[in-house]
Design a protein around this motif. Structure first.
Motif, short mmCIF file in Angstrom:
data_model
loop_
_atom_site.label_atom_id
_atom_site.label_comp_id
_atom_site.label_asym_id
_atom_site.label_seq_id
_atom_site.Cartn_x
_atom_site.Cartn_y
_atom_site.Cartn_z
N UNK A 1 0.85 -1.20 0.00
CA UNK A 1 0.00 0.00 0.00
C UNK A 1 0.88 1.24 0.00
N UNK A 2 0.79 2.07 -1.05
CA UNK A 2 1.61 3.29 -1.09
C UNK A 2 1.28 4.20 0.09
N UNK A 3 2.30 4.82 0.65
CA UNK A 3 2.09 5.73 1.76
C UNK A 3 3.39 6.40 2.15
N UNK A 4 3.29 7.43 2.97
CA UNK A 4 4.47 8.16 3.40
C UNK A 4 4.23 8.71 4.80
N UNK A 5 5.24 8.62 5.63
CA UNK A 5 5.19 9.20 6.96
C UNK A 5 6.60 9.49 7.44
#
Length: 211
Positions: free
Chosen positions: A48-52
Motif C-alpha cells: 500500500x503506497x504511503x508516506x510518513x
C-alpha cells in the motif's frame, strides 16, 4: 538496454535458479506453496503506497523504482530517506518471509533497488536492509563492490535469457528444488534424465553401426 525492463523480483528468482526466473517471467508459469502464500500475506501491508515521517526519517512504502541504464524496474517495499548534510540518503528495506538464507538472492534484489535509487536521486545509496518475518529482525546489507558486481552480472544474464526467449535447462539442486513452488512444472529430474537417456540411446546406436 533494449526491450521491456527486467522486474526486480526476477533478480531474486535468477540468483536462486535461473530456470525458475525464466519459467516465471518468460513462460508466465506460477504455482503457490506455503512459502509463497506466506510471502503474499506479508506483503499485503507493504504494497500500500504511503508516506510518513518518524524521528526525522521519511519513510515511503510501495515506491516505484527504475534504472534506465540497467533496464530494470519494480516497486520497493519501503524506502527510508535519512537526513544528511548533502541531502536525503535513501535506504531500501525489503520484507521477506522466513529467515536469512545462505545464498545472496535477497541481497541482490535489494542491491538492485539501491542502484535504481542512486540513478533516480543522484546520490549514493551505500546500504539497505532485509526484514525477515520469521525472526522479526532486520539484516543490514552493505552494497559493496562484490555485491554490486553480482547484481549487475545477474541483470545482464537475465537480459540475455529474455532476449533469446529460451528457458535454461534445469540444473537440479536438492534443497532448492524441494523448496521451489514450481517443481512440478519444472520437473528438473525428469528433464535431466530424459536428456541423459536420449544421449545414451544415440550413443549406443552410433556404436552399433561401427564395424
Amino acid at each position: 538496454m533494449q526491450g521491456e525492463p527486467i522486474p526486480l523480483s526476477a533478480l531474486q528468482h535468477a540468483v536462486y535458479c535461473l530456470r525458475q526466473a525464466a519459467l516465471i517471467h518468460l513462460e508466465r508459469m506460477w504455482a503457490d506453496n506455503r512459502f509463497t502464500a506466506e510471502g503474499t500475506v506479508m506483503h499485503l501491508a507493504t504494497d500500500r503506497p504511503g508516506q510518513r515521517r518518524i524521528k526525522g526519517v521519511r519513510r515511503v512504502s510501495a515506491l516505484p523504482v527504475a534504472s534506465a541504464r540497467l533496464g530494470i524496474a519494480g516497486v520497493a517495499d519501503l524506502v527510508e530517506f535519512l537526513p544528511s548534510p548533502g541531502g536525503e540518503v535513501a535506504r531500501p528495506v525489503e520484507f521477506k518471509r522466513g529467515k536469512p538464507k545462505a545464498h545472496r538472492a535477497d541481497a541482490v534484489q535489494l542491491c538492485a533497488q539501491g542502484l535504481c535509487l542512486e540513478e533516480m536521486t543522484g546520490h549514493g545509496v551505500p546500504e539497505g536492509a532485509l526484514f525477515y518475518g520469521e525472526t522479526k529482525r532486520r539484516v543490514e546489507v552493505v552494497f559493496d563492490a562484490p555485491l554490486r558486481a553480482l547484481t549487475e552480472a545477474t541483470i545482464a544474464e537475465l537480459h540475455d535469457v529474455f532476449s533469446a526467449g529460451r528457458t535454461p535447462k534445469p540444473t537440479p539442486h536438492a534443497s532448492r528444488c524441494r523448496a521451489c513452488s514450481l517443481i512440478d512444472l519444472c520437473r528438473p529430474k525428469a528433464i535431466t534424465r530424459s536428456a541423459r537417456a536420449f544421449r545414451d540411446v544415440a550413443l549406443r546406436s552410433h556404436l552399433a553401426e561401427i564395424p
